[in-house]
Design an enzyme around this catalytic site. Structure first.
Site, PDB file in Angstrom:
ATOM      1  N   LYS A 153       1.359   4.261  -3.068  1.00  0.00           N
ATOM      2  CA  LYS A 153       1.085   5.684  -2.901  1.00  0.00           C
ATOM      3  C   LYS A 153       2.331   6.525  -3.150  1.00  0.00           C
ATOM      4  CE  LYS A 153      -3.335   5.806  -1.913  1.00  0.00           C
ATOM      5  NZ  LYS A 153      -4.307   6.500  -2.785  1.00  0.00           N
ATOM      6  N   TYR A 182       0.825  -1.213   0.000  1.00  0.00           N
ATOM      7  CA  TYR A 182       0.000   0.000   0.000  1.00  0.00           C
ATOM      8  C   TYR A 182       0.857   1.261   0.000  1.00  0.00           C
ATOM      9  CZ  TYR A 182      -3.163   3.679   1.505  1.00  0.00           C
ATOM     10  OH  TYR A 182      -3.859   4.849   1.574  1.00  0.00           O
TER      11      TYR A 182
END
Length: 245
Positions: A167, A163
């Site tokens: 990003k 994750y």
């Protein structure tokens, strides 16, 4: 009337962002992976007296779905003023650097990075028809390499290999996009909505969706004097909002 397309807008932060933009008089295309949930979200907004909204099915991880969403919006407008890339997934936490499988990385990147790339590539020309187009890519302070390397940062121990990497990659893509569009009327920014209490984090957040929506809307509707190519977290920095990369 200015028009905005928001991905992942059938619930939580995306839904609240749609609500606030509708309250400001924008026409909202509410993107939802599930057609049924998208229609339910639209009905909820209309029940609040917010009628300038319609659902558009889009799964940003699917090329054909993104193209179909563009075809659908083409039937309704030839201009888009704002694109908010809000759709995202965590991939399930915890995610260790050595224990997280490649398939998890692929799945998370396919939505959080490649999904944004797909959507921008598909809708860029509609945005070019607007006098002052805006793109907001929803990021996270957790994408900051500087903060994640600082043991004194409150979230230092909150890691997530897939994750967070997705990003951070989104941030670099956005830097490149803003640079490419630097001599145009586009404004392109990354906005961290904050640590918000939603089902994305099992409602462990400390902020509200109303706060998150307001942060995103601020950079979606800013005038020509606003910044571009910036990484913004007003939760981390209530002053200028800029956050270290």
């Amino acid at each position: 009337m200015k028009k905005v397309f928001i991905t992942g807008a059938n619930k939580s932060i995306g839904f609240e962002t749609a609500r606030q933009l509708l309250q400001k008089g924008y026409y909202v295309y509410l993107g939802s992976r599930s057609p049924e949930k998208g229609l339910q979200a639209v009905e909820k907004l209309k029940a609040e007296g917010l009628h300038k909204v319609e659902a558009v099915q889009i799964d940003v991880s699917d090329d054909n779905s993104v193209k179909a969403a563009r075809t659908e919006i083409d039937k309704k407008t030839d201009v888009l003023d704002i694109l908010i890339n809000n759709a995202g997934i965590s991939g399930g936490l915890p995610q260790t650097a050595t224990g997280t499988g490649i398939e998890t990385f692929r799945k998370v990147f396919d939505t959080n990075l490649f999904g944004v790339v797909r959507t921008i590539r598909e809708f860029k020309d509609l945005l070019e028809n607007a006098p002052e187009p805006r793109i907001v890519n929803v990021s996270s302070s957790m994408a900051s390499l500087t903060l994640n390397s600082d043991p004194s940062w409150p979230y230092y121990h909150h890691k997530g290999a897939a994750y967070l990497s997705s990003k951070t990659a989104l941030n670099m893509y956005t830097v490149n996009l803003a640079y490419e569009l630097r001599d145009t009327s586009f404004k392109v920014n990354l906005v961290d909505p904050g640590f918000i209490k939603t089902d994305f984090n099992n409602h462990r957040g400390t902020g509200t969706v109303e706060e998150a929506g307001a942060r995103i809307v601020k950079y979606a509707v800013m005038d020509k004097n606003g910044p571009t190519g910036k990484f913004i977290s007003e939760e981390y920095n209530p002053g200028t909002g800029e956050i270290p990369w």
